[in-house]
Design a protein around this motif. Structure first.
Motif, PDB file in Angstrom:
ATOM      1  N   TYR A 451       0.825  -1.207   0.000  1.00  0.00           N
ATOM      2  CA  TYR A 451       0.000   0.000   0.000  1.00  0.00           C
ATOM      3  C   TYR A 451       0.859   1.257   0.000  1.00  0.00           C
ATOM      4  O   TYR A 451       1.985   1.277   0.501  1.00  0.00           O
ATOM      5  CB  TYR A 451      -0.921   0.011   1.229  1.00  0.00           C
ATOM      6  CG  TYR A 451      -1.994  -1.048   1.174  1.00  0.00           C
ATOM      7  CD1 TYR A 451      -3.253  -0.773   0.663  1.00  0.00           C
ATOM      8  CD2 TYR A 451      -1.737  -2.345   1.606  1.00  0.00           C
ATOM      9  CE1 TYR A 451      -4.239  -1.734   0.598  1.00  0.00           C
ATOM     10  CE2 TYR A 451      -2.711  -3.326   1.534  1.00  0.00           C
ATOM     11  CZ  TYR A 451      -3.962  -3.014   1.030  1.00  0.00           C
ATOM     12  OH  TYR A 451      -4.924  -3.980   0.947  1.00  0.00           O
ATOM     13  N   ASP A 452       0.295   2.313  -0.578  1.00  0.00           N
ATOM     14  CA  ASP A 452       0.871   3.649  -0.495  1.00  0.00           C
ATOM     15  C   ASP A 452       0.109   4.436   0.556  1.00  0.00           C
ATOM     16  O   ASP A 452      -1.132   4.422   0.578  1.00  0.00           O
ATOM     17  CB  ASP A 452       0.771   4.367  -1.847  1.00  0.00           C
ATOM     18  CG  ASP A 452       1.723   3.789  -2.879  1.00  0.00           C
ATOM     19  OD1 ASP A 452       2.825   3.379  -2.497  1.00  0.00           O
ATOM     20  OD2 ASP A 452       1.351   3.752  -4.073  1.00  0.00           O
ATOM     21  N   VAL A 453       0.838   5.116   1.433  1.00  0.00           N
ATOM     22  CA  VAL A 453       0.208   5.964   2.441  1.00  0.00           C
ATOM     23  C   VAL A 453      -0.080   7.312   1.792  1.00  0.00           C
ATOM     24  O   VAL A 453       0.831   8.082   1.488  1.00  0.00           O
ATOM     25  CB  VAL A 453       1.114   6.120   3.673  1.00  0.00           C
ATOM     26  CG1 VAL A 453       0.462   7.045   4.698  1.00  0.00           C
ATOM     27  CG2 VAL A 453       1.409   4.762   4.302  1.00  0.00           C
ATOM     28  N   MET A 454      -1.345   7.607   1.586  1.00  0.00           N
ATOM     29  CA  MET A 454      -1.745   8.846   0.915  1.00  0.00           C
ATOM     30  C   MET A 454      -1.766  10.020   1.890  1.00  0.00           C
ATOM     31  O   MET A 454      -1.537  11.169   1.485  1.00  0.00           O
ATOM     32  CB  MET A 454      -3.130   8.681   0.272  1.00  0.00           C
ATOM     33  CG  MET A 454      -3.271   7.423  -0.572  1.00  0.00           C
ATOM     34  SD  MET A 454      -1.985   7.268  -1.836  1.00  0.00           S
ATOM     35  CE  MET A 454      -2.325   8.694  -2.856  1.00  0.00           C
ATOM     36  N   ALA A 455      -2.042   9.746   3.138  1.00  0.00           N
ATOM     37  CA  ALA A 455      -2.063  10.801   4.156  1.00  0.00           C
ATOM     38  C   ALA A 455      -1.906  10.148   5.518  1.00  0.00           C
ATOM     39  O   ALA A 455      -2.328   9.011   5.737  1.00  0.00           O
ATOM     40  CB  ALA A 455      -3.369  11.596   4.097  1.00  0.00           C
ATOM     41  N   GLY A 456      -1.272  10.875   6.438  1.00  0.00           N
ATOM     42  CA  GLY A 456      -1.109  10.355   7.792  1.00  0.00           C
ATOM     43  C   GLY A 456      -0.149   9.195   7.876  1.00  0.00           C
ATOM     44  O   GLY A 456       0.885   9.162   7.193  1.00  0.00           O
ATOM     45  N   HIS A 457      -0.496   8.192   8.669  1.00  0.00           N
ATOM     46  CA  HIS A 457       0.396   7.062   8.905  1.00  0.00           C
ATOM     47  C   HIS A 457      -0.433   5.857   9.335  1.00  0.00           C
ATOM     48  O   HIS A 457      -1.632   5.962   9.633  1.00  0.00           O
ATOM     49  CB  HIS A 457       1.422   7.409   9.995  1.00  0.00           C
ATOM     50  CG  HIS A 457       0.801   7.887  11.284  1.00  0.00           C
ATOM     51  ND1 HIS A 457       0.298   7.036  12.239  1.00  0.00           N
ATOM     52  CD2 HIS A 457       0.582   9.148  11.748  1.00  0.00           C
ATOM     53  CE1 HIS A 457      -0.195   7.726  13.253  1.00  0.00           C
ATOM     54  NE2 HIS A 457      -0.040   9.016  12.988  1.00  0.00           N
ATOM     55  N   TRP A 458       0.227   4.703   9.378  1.00  0.00           N
ATOM     56  CA  TRP A 458      -0.431   3.495   9.868  1.00  0.00           C
ATOM     57  C   TRP A 458      -0.669   3.639  11.377  1.00  0.00           C
ATOM     58  O   TRP A 458       0.057   4.377  12.059  1.00  0.00           O
ATOM     59  CB  TRP A 458       0.432   2.265   9.596  1.00  0.00           C
ATOM     60  CG  TRP A 458       0.549   1.908   8.148  1.00  0.00           C
ATOM     61  CD1 TRP A 458       1.537   2.287   7.288  1.00  0.00           C
ATOM     62  CD2 TRP A 458      -0.341   1.091   7.380  1.00  0.00           C
ATOM     63  NE1 TRP A 458       1.327   1.780   6.030  1.00  0.00           N
ATOM     64  CE2 TRP A 458       0.176   1.026   6.052  1.00  0.00           C
ATOM     65  CE3 TRP A 458      -1.514   0.415   7.670  1.00  0.00           C
ATOM     66  CZ2 TRP A 458      -0.447   0.310   5.042  1.00  0.00           C
ATOM     67  CZ3 TRP A 458      -2.139  -0.302   6.662  1.00  0.00           C
ATOM     68  CH2 TRP A 458      -1.614  -0.349   5.369  1.00  0.00           C
TER      69      TRP A 458
END
Length: 648
Positions: A451-458
């Motif tokens: 996955y690509d993180v589009m905003a924020g974080h896991w």
């Protein structure tokens, strides 16, 4: 002193054996010039090679200063040749791409002598044979006599005790032969020189002793030597020099050798490169394919993991239901009966029995203990083993201005028989679920790379969740209703119309949101144990989940869950482990378990394990009533919303 005692040597080819030396016994003084005469095939060169350690005898013995060589190993022969023997060959055996100085230096190079010392000694040796002015020439620039002188200088460079010359004048004219013989005579003044020749005149003129061979046997010896009879002083052997060569010297010699034949070297390198590149390409392709297959397998299993539930259901058992493909044993028995169908009985087909027979129960506690013991060995075959618990986070919409809306487990479609809450069985619940909340795997390494993180974080804390978009970067309208970005009353209206078999007016507009809009949504977490309130009058715990005011207060004071990040599958990703939805970490489940364990209702139930603290009855009585048919409650067939009834 050198002595051969009954030395025998023969060569066998197929079934033919040629005897080169036949019990030859001869001794040589430390200082004499011996000429070995004889026709071709008489064994002269064979005897010379055995004396020089280039060949080994079959029988007999070779004594060197009274020491037998019968037990010599390869390293002993190497030391003998390097320290005590000098060779002069008929064919010169000079290296054509090196100068005569480098040819003479080579013997010292193998002995590990420093560069300055070996150059000085090589120049002196060439000066001794009259070639001091030709040190920079290549062998091809010299005459035959001069090349033979270079060979003699090379043989003398290590100051050997014994000089062996095999036909040193065989390829020279008579004048040059005399010059070479004069040089060998001078050398023989202080060492043993053994020369093989076909020219009896040169032997008679220069040699101090002539040994004649014929058919591998000594026929004549003009000056025989008996070590036992003559008490001549024994020469003290020189200290053995070790054979060694530095890495840089070996590299330099190898490089010079490669440069002498540039075309062949380039062609060999090119052909070798093709082979190496081809093998590397094949190995790379094979490793790439294996890695690709392994990656696809791992990603596939990450999306469709092997799950073991408390009850297992064999889906293949339903495939044959109603098909009549198998039939019962009674039906098969009837197949052998006559074709007359009159009076033929109709047999029962075990459809329901077969279906429920395929449902099996699993002892998950024992299985977990087996895995945790480390005795299973399953760790080498799996990427991760994760355990799920029958703990469903009770999540509500943060907006309680209208009605209290629970989003997990979802109850939006409960009125039409859909949703997790409509089935108590785990299998049926998973099949009918409309939830959008899911638990993240413990092994996030398998997921994050997809996955690509589009905003924020896991998620990093138990109160953080992540929103997973579709591969196209969208989110379903059902999720928008649950998140409060669409009016949930609109969804309720559509469900009610569908349940009443009325026309459903679905909205046609399409909304768009920024990542900040999505991450601004919050939810409220309520512990399921807080749904119950103790009734001190009857000593039981009452379910208050239908009390709107109670639930609104409970939600308002619940823990806040926030969306920490927005992710979507990488572009071109073959498999995505997570479906579109909202995911919470496993730490949230652990938090709820710890929190529930400290509540009063759980403490009361643990203190009275035989009594249901909600009903006040024993579990045994409740189970008995159910078996006797007395446990059926008409109210379980329908529910009444008191507030809706009052408002109506």
């Amino acid at each position: 002193m050198l002595q051969l005692i009954n030395v025998c040597k023969s060569y066998t080819t197929a079934d033919f054996t040629q005897t080169a030396l036949d019990h030859v016994s001869v001794a040589f003084r430390d200082n004499e010039f011996v000429a070995v005469l004889g026709p071709s095939g008489s064994g002269k060169t064979t005897m010379l090679n055995i004396i020089g350690g280039l060949d080994h005898y079959d029988d007999g013995n070779l004594l060197i200063d009274g020491v037998s060589t019968s037990e010599y190993k390869d390293r002993d022969w190497d030391a003998y040749r390097n320290n005590r023997i000098g060779f002069v060959f008929q064919a010169y055996n000079l290296i054509p791409h090196q100068t005569i100085l480098e040819n003479v230096e080579l013997a010292l190079t193998l002995s590990g002598v420093s560069r300055a010392e070996r150059r000085q000694r090589a120049v002196e040796a060439l000066g001794r044979v009259g070639l001091a002015e030709h040190v920079s020439k290549k062998p091809s620039q010299l005459s035959g006599g001069q090349m033979q002188r270079v060979a003699i200088a090379r043989a003398l460079i290590n100051d050997p005790e014994i000089l062996l010359a095999d036909e040193p004048t065989g390829a020279l004219d008579s004048k040059t032969s005399v010059q070479i013989m004069d040089l060998l005579t001078e050398i023989a003044d202080d060492r043993l020189v053994i020369m093989v020749t076909h020219n009896p005149e040169l032997a008679q003129r220069y040699a101090t002793r002539i040994v004649t061979l014929a058919d591998g046997v000594i026929r004549d010896d003009t000056r025989p030597f008996d070590p036992a009879a003559e008490n001549s002083p024994r020469r003290t052997a020189k200290q053995a020099r070790r054979t060694s060569m530095s890495f840089l010297t070996a590299l330099s010699l190898s490089f010079k050798n490669l440069l002498t034949k540039k075309g062949r070297t380039l062609m060999t390198a090119f052909a070798g490169s093709i082979g190496i590149i081809g093998i590397a390409a094949i190995l790379s392709l094979a490793n790439g394919v294996n890695s690709y297959i392994a990656n696809v397998e791992e990603e596939t299993l990450s999306e469709y993991p092997l799950q073991i539930q408390d009850q297992g259901f064999d889906m293949t058992s339903m495939m044959g239901l109603g098909s009549g493909a198998e039939g019962s044993s009674a039906e098969k028995a009837q197949d052998d009966a006559p074709d007359d169908d009159s009076g033929k009985p109709v047999h029962e087909s075990k459809m329901i029995a077969s279906t429920f027979d395929s449902i099996g129960s699993n002892d998950l506690a024992s299985l977990k203990g087996y895995f945790d013991s480390g005795e299973s060995g399953v760790e080498s075959y799996v990427s991760s083993i994760e355990y799920g618990y029958n703990v469903t986070p009770q999540i509500f919409s943060s907006d309680t201005s209208g009605t209290v809306h629970q989003v997990n487990p979802d109850k939006s479609f409960a009125s039409i028989g859909l949703g997790s809450s409509t089935a108590s069985n785990g299998i049926m619940s998973s099949m009918m679920s409309t939830n959008i909340f899911y638990k993240l795997p413990d092994n996030m390494g398998m997921v994050e790379g997809q996955y690509d993180v589009m905003a924020g974080h896991w998620p990093e804390n138990y109160d953080e969740i992540v929103l997973v978009l579709t591969p196209g970067g969208s989110v379903s309208d059902f999720m928008l209703y649950s998140m409060g970005l669409r009016d949930h009353a609109e969804l309720e209206s559509m469900v009610r119309a569908f349940a009443n078999e009325e026309a459903v007016n679905a909205p046609s507009d399409s909304l768009s949101f920024s990542y900040d809009d999505l991450m601004s949504v919050t939810f409220k977490l309520v512990n399921a144990a807080d749904f119950y309130q103790r009734d001190n009058e009857y000593g039981v715990w009452k379910d208050k989940s239908s009390d709107d005011a109670y639930m609104r207060n409970l939600v308002d004071n619940g823990e806040t869950l926030k969306i920490a990040g927005v992710v979507k599958p990488k572009e071109g990703a073959k498999i995505a482990s997570l479906q579109t939805g909202l995911y919470y970490p496993s730490s949230l489940v652990n938090h709820l378990i710890d929190q529930a364990g400290n509540t009063q209702i759980v403490q009361d139930q643990k203190a009275n394990p035989a009594t249901n603290v909600i009903t006040g009855k024993s579990f045994a009585d409740e189970e008995s009533n159910q078996k006797n048919g007395n446990g059926f409650d008409m109210s379980s067939l329908f529910t009444i919303d008191g507030q809706k009834l009052q408002s109506a």
